[in-house]
Design a protein around this motif. Structure first.
Motif, mmCIF file in Angstrom:
data_model
loop_
_atom_site.group_PDB
_atom_site.id
_atom_site.type_symbol
_atom_site.label_atom_id
_atom_site.label_comp_id
_atom_site.label_asym_id
_atom_site.label_seq_id
_atom_site.Cartn_x
_atom_site.Cartn_y
_atom_site.Cartn_z
ATOM 1 N N ASP A 37 0.823 -1.428 -0.005
ATOM 2 C CA ASP A 37 -0.162 -0.188 0.057
ATOM 3 C C ASP A 37 0.900 1.181 0.100
ATOM 4 O O ASP A 37 0.668 2.383 -0.695
ATOM 5 C CB ASP A 37 -0.940 0.118 1.144
ATOM 6 C CG ASP A 37 -2.057 -1.084 0.936
ATOM 7 O OD1 ASP A 37 -2.217 -1.612 -0.134
ATOM 8 O OD2 ASP A 37 -2.754 -1.355 2.083
ATOM 9 N N GLU A 73 -9.439 8.074 -0.460
ATOM 10 C CA GLU A 73 -10.660 8.865 0.044
ATOM 11 C C GLU A 73 -10.268 10.264 -0.256
ATOM 12 O O GLU A 73 -11.479 10.976 -0.769
ATOM 13 C CB GLU A 73 -10.732 8.362 1.672
ATOM 14 C CG GLU A 73 -11.244 6.934 1.900
ATOM 15 C CD GLU A 73 -11.066 7.041 3.353
ATOM 16 O OE1 GLU A 73 -10.776 7.734 4.257
ATOM 17 O OE2 GLU A 73 -11.555 5.796 3.887
ATOM 18 N N TRP A 127 -2.621 3.859 1.598
ATOM 19 C CA TRP A 127 -3.455 3.871 0.231
ATOM 20 C C TRP A 127 -4.987 4.089 0.417
ATOM 21 O O TRP A 127 -5.637 4.725 -0.674
ATOM 22 C CB TRP A 127 -3.098 2.519 -0.533
ATOM 23 C CG TRP A 127 -4.066 2.337 -1.674
ATOM 24 C CD1 TRP A 127 -4.965 1.308 -1.798
ATOM 25 C CD2 TRP A 127 -3.717 2.816 -3.155
ATOM 26 N NE1 TRP A 127 -5.594 1.361 -3.218
ATOM 27 C CE2 TRP A 127 -4.705 2.546 -3.864
ATOM 28 C CE3 TRP A 127 -3.001 4.013 -3.082
ATOM 29 C CZ2 TRP A 127 -4.844 2.961 -5.135
ATOM 30 C CZ3 TRP A 127 -2.968 4.284 -4.793
ATOM 31 C CH2 TRP A 127 -3.956 3.778 -5.389
ATOM 32 N N GLN A 128 -5.538 3.319 1.430
ATOM 33 C CA GLN A 128 -7.076 3.766 1.467
ATOM 34 C C GLN A 128 -7.346 5.204 1.863
ATOM 35 O O GLN A 128 -8.153 5.920 1.538
ATOM 36 C CB GLN A 128 -7.659 2.947 2.832
ATOM 37 C CG GLN A 128 -8.894 3.090 3.035
ATOM 38 C CD GLN A 128 -9.830 2.562 1.714
ATOM 39 O OE1 GLN A 128 -9.510 1.577 0.983
ATOM 40 N NE2 GLN A 128 -10.913 2.873 1.505
ATOM 41 N N HIS A 129 -6.358 5.915 2.572
ATOM 42 C CA HIS A 129 -6.575 7.209 3.178
ATOM 43 C C HIS A 129 -6.545 8.152 1.752
ATOM 44 O O HIS A 129 -7.187 9.096 1.431
ATOM 45 C CB HIS A 129 -5.650 7.594 4.000
ATOM 46 C CG HIS A 129 -5.747 8.786 4.704
ATOM 47 N ND1 HIS A 129 -5.104 9.831 5.365
ATOM 48 C CD2 HIS A 129 -7.026 9.892 4.260
ATOM 49 C CE1 HIS A 129 -5.576 10.806 5.688
ATOM 50 N NE2 HIS A 129 -6.659 11.004 5.045
#
Length: 254
Positions: free
Chosen positions: A5, A43, A38-40
């Motif tokens: 990530d 978003e 990566w998720q942040h």
């Protein structure tokens, strides 16, 4: 690419440019030394370029999508673009195929739906075939109409030309008024040239015209005798009266 990530964030930042790169540099300064996962990152990116209002708008467009005046190829590209905003509506091949089929034009949708195809690729392929058949039929109908239209136009043009040709040009020409006779007539003025008003020849007047004498002989030999032409000379020929002194004197005597 089987990367972590953390590496995904680095790769994503590497391909950013222009406004997107400026946005990231500003976002990075705001978060300081904070590690962005990566998720942040996804978003933050969606919040900037795909807000919820836009997501709802694109999803509504996909729900109402229809081919309209587009070709099947153009419609398929638009369908694939908008389907990303409503993944729950295309989560299976059958649901995706039915939604694409329902948006086709009626003349294409009919031949496609009768096969009850289950995969999206089959529906697209059958729609392309139906579109080619519709275009071929439309061209054939246009070619059949053209001869009928050309014959109709020819008939109209020939009718109009017939009307134009039916009117002699000589009737449209106006004769000039004769300065000697005082009336309009064509050709040489017999009063001016001294010609006979019966046959148009010179060296005699109408009362001595051979043609007039021939008519008198014919009338005399008939079953019913008509009045002599000599009596008509004074009533019909004003010109002879002006030219012949003997006739003028007879008129005064009368």
């Amino acid at each position: 690419m089987e990367v972590s990530d953390e590496q995904r964030v680095i790769l994503a930042i590497f391909v950013l440019k222009d406004d997107a790169l400026e946005w990231w540099e500003s976002t990075e300064r705001t978060h300081g030394r904070e590690v962005i996962t990566w998720q942040h990152f996804v978003e933050l990116f969606h919040r900037r370029y795909f807000p919820d209002s836009l997501m709802v708008q694109k999803e509504a467009e996909f729900i109402r999508i229809a081919q309209g005046t587009q070709s099947v190829y153009e419609y398929e590209r638009k369908f694939a673009e908008l389907s990303r905003f409503a993944p729950h509506m295309v989560d299976t091949e059958a649901r995706k195929a039915r939604h694409f089929e329902m948006g086709l034009r009626e003349e294409i949708q009919g031949p496609v739906s009768m096969f009850k195809l289950e995969t999206y690729a089959e529906v697209v392929d059958r729609a392309l075939i139906a579109e080619r058949n519709c275009n071929r039929l439309s061209k054939a109908n246009d070619q059949e109409r053209k001869p009928n239209q050309s014959n109709f136009l020819k008939g109209r043009s020939s009718g109009s030309s017939f009307k134009k040709q039916g009117v002699p040009n000589s009737n449209k020409k106006a004769h000039k008024t004769c300065p000697r006779y005082g009336k309009a007539h064509s050709g040489t003025c017999y009063l001016e040239s001294g010609a006979c008003f019966k046959c148009g020849k010179t060296r005699h007047f109408i009362k001595d015209c051979p043609n007039l004498r021939a008519e008198q002989t014919t009338n005399t030999s008939g079953s019913q005798q008509k009045p002599k032409v000599q009596g008509r000379v004074f009533a019909l020929t004003k010109q002879d009266a002006e030219v012949s002194p003997s006739v003028v004197s007879d008129l005064h005597k009368g």
